[in-house]
Enzyme design. Structure first.
Site, short mmCIF file in Angstrom:
data_model
loop_
_atom_site.label_atom_id
_atom_site.label_comp_id
_atom_site.label_asym_id
_atom_site.label_seq_id
_atom_site.Cartn_x
_atom_site.Cartn_y
_atom_site.Cartn_z
N GLY A 9 0.80 -1.23 0.00
CA GLY A 9 0.00 0.00 0.00
C GLY A 9 0.83 1.28 0.00
O GLY A 9 0.29 2.37 -0.17
N PRO A 13 5.55 8.73 -5.54
CA PRO A 13 5.18 9.68 -6.60
C PRO A 13 5.87 9.29 -7.92
O PRO A 13 7.05 8.92 -7.91
CB PRO A 13 5.70 11.02 -6.09
CG PRO A 13 5.85 10.85 -4.61
CD PRO A 13 6.18 9.40 -4.40
N LEU A 15 6.98 10.96 -10.36
CA LEU A 15 8.12 11.77 -10.80
C LEU A 15 8.96 12.17 -9.59
O LEU A 15 8.43 12.67 -8.60
CB LEU A 15 7.62 13.02 -11.54
CG LEU A 15 8.72 13.82 -12.23
CD1 LEU A 15 8.28 14.28 -13.63
CD2 LEU A 15 9.16 15.02 -11.41
N GLY A 16 10.25 11.87 -9.68
CA GLY A 16 11.16 12.19 -8.58
C GLY A 16 12.35 12.97 -9.10
O GLY A 16 12.55 13.10 -10.31
N LEU A 17 13.15 13.48 -8.16
CA LEU A 17 14.35 14.22 -8.55
C LEU A 17 15.55 13.29 -8.60
O LEU A 17 15.90 12.67 -7.59
CB LEU A 17 14.62 15.34 -7.53
CG LEU A 17 15.87 16.19 -7.86
CD1 LEU A 17 15.67 16.99 -9.15
CD2 LEU A 17 16.21 17.12 -6.70
N GLY A 18 16.19 13.20 -9.76
CA GLY A 18 17.45 12.47 -9.88
C GLY A 18 18.58 13.31 -9.31
O GLY A 18 18.57 14.54 -9.45
N TYR A 48 27.15 8.52 -5.89
CA TYR A 48 27.03 9.89 -6.41
C TYR A 48 27.85 10.88 -5.58
O TYR A 48 28.09 12.00 -6.01
CB TYR A 48 25.56 10.35 -6.48
CG TYR A 48 24.65 9.47 -7.33
CD1 TYR A 48 25.17 8.57 -8.27
CD2 TYR A 48 23.26 9.54 -7.20
CE1 TYR A 48 24.33 7.76 -9.02
CE2 TYR A 48 22.42 8.74 -7.96
CZ TYR A 48 22.96 7.85 -8.86
OH TYR A 48 22.12 7.06 -9.60
N LYS A 77 21.13 3.46 -3.30
CA LYS A 77 21.64 2.26 -3.99
C LYS A 77 22.95 1.77 -3.38
O LYS A 77 23.82 2.58 -3.01
CB LYS A 77 21.85 2.56 -5.48
CG LYS A 77 20.65 3.25 -6.11
CD LYS A 77 20.78 3.46 -7.60
CE LYS A 77 19.70 4.41 -8.08
NZ LYS A 77 20.03 5.83 -7.91
N HIS A 110 22.86 -1.47 -7.17
CA HIS A 110 23.07 -0.47 -8.24
C HIS A 110 23.37 -1.09 -9.61
O HIS A 110 22.90 -0.62 -10.63
CB HIS A 110 24.21 0.48 -7.82
CG HIS A 110 24.14 1.83 -8.42
ND1 HIS A 110 24.53 2.98 -7.78
CD2 HIS A 110 23.72 2.24 -9.63
CE1 HIS A 110 24.35 4.02 -8.56
NE2 HIS A 110 23.87 3.59 -9.71
#
Ligand code: A2P
Length: 318
Positions: A9, A13, A15-18, A48, A77, A110
């Site tokens: 459940g 969202p 669309l996310g921010l990379g 990153y 990741k 990853h």
């Protein structure tokens, strides 16, 4: 915004921010701006190198009362040099410390590629460990332990083809819930998308804008083919009075995937978020279906150099 609903459940969202390639000194502002305009999904990774700065942005946003932890969806990741079962939980704990969080929403392997702990980046031939030594099923056991310890609510993978998805699913007590892969109209991956749909594995599309800012070592010298400049994409943008980037993002969402465009620019952050409300027509989708080129911007060449036990076939052939 539309949400992806997980088996328990939980809602992510679409669309996310990379945050790959979001530089130190820039990513704090980008994340604060993103939260203030309504982003609630953030895609991160240890490799990153910016999770500490993102953690400060989260913490400041929580302390300011702008948003609560429960309102955010945060993904990170596991890096390739942490694939032994006993390395997974400590790696995740390190990421949580950097992000200043007590749990993740989603933790992904990853790459299906193992490296020595002290590997270089980019790796040398002697840095690779074959999967015969650390099978993906061993890494997956560590991922399952992370869920049991409530350090992450969901687990999945990234850059997995069908064979590698099957390899970890066999004998798994928790099935992978997400596969994050490169996907845009020049790399539509219908076979993988169908397989994942049939097996209740959600796909997140990375590099949805064709990753124009990727480092030059990831550009193989071949023609770059920027999908943002595609004639059909630009024509559809003109018809809708929107930007080419918005067409690419809406295309991803209309195919049922989630999508994580990277930006550190306030104007483009807002433009990308607003793409979640753009509805393409079935005619637009047909025209976009026809521009597939099976073209990878992130081609995996780093992992298949001479002497490596990995090959492009192993990574990408379905
Ligand atoms: P910037 O961060 O300066 O906005 P991808 O998500 O495929 O990796 O692409 C990220 C690249 O696309 C970055 O160079 C980013 O630059 C740029 N970008 C992000 N949003 C847009 C947009 N709406 N239009 C054009 N370029 C964009």
């Amino acid at each position: 915004m539309k949400q992806i609903i997980f088996r328990n459940g939980d809602k992510m969202p679409v669309l996310g921010l990379g945050t790959w390639k979001s530089a130190s000194g820039e990513v704090y502002k980008a994340v604060r701006e993103a939260i203030s305009i309504g982003y609630r999904h953030f895609d991160c990774a240890f490799i990153y190198g910016n999770e500490g700065e993102i953690g400060t942005a989260f913490s400041d946003a929580f302390n300011s009362g702008e948003v609560t932890r429960e309102e955010l969806w945060v993904t990170s990741k596991l890096w390739n040099n942490q694939h032994r079962r006993e390395q997974v939980v400590p790696s995740l704990e390190n990421t949580l410390a950097n992000l200043q969080l007590s749990y993740l929403d989603l933790y992904l392997i990853h790459w299906p590629v193992c490296l020595q702990i002290k590997s270089d980046f980019p790796p040398k031939t002697t840095d690779f460990i074959p999967l015969s030594e650390i099978p993906l099923t061993e890494t997956w056991k560590g991922m399952e332990e992370a869920v049991k310890k409530r350090l992450t609510r969901h687990i999945g993978v990234a850059n997995f083809n069908i064979a590698n998805l099957k390899a970890i699913s066999e004998g798994a007590s928790l099935a992978p819930e997400v596969n994050q892969v490169e996907m845009h109209p020049y790399l539509q991956q219908e076979t993988l998308l169908d397989y994942c749909k049939q097996n209740s594995i959600h796909i997140t599309a990375y590099s949805p804008l064709g990753s124009p800012d990727r480092p030059s070592r990831l550009k193989d010298g071949a023609e770059d083919l920027p999908v943002l400049e595609d004639r059909v994409v630009n024509d559809i943008a003109r018809l809708h009075g929107c930007t080419p980037a918005q067409v690419l993002l809406s295309w991803a969402i209309m195919r049922g995937t989630s999508v994580i465009p990277k930006s550190v620019n306030p104007v483009r952050l807002l433009q990308n978020l607003e793409a979640a409300d753009l509805e393409l027509t079935s005619e637009d989708m047909k025209r976009l279906a026809a521009i597939n080129k099976n073209h990878r911007y992130i081609n995996g060449n780093l992992w298949v150099q001479k002497g490596s036990p990995y090959s492009l076939d192993f990574l990408w052939t379905n």
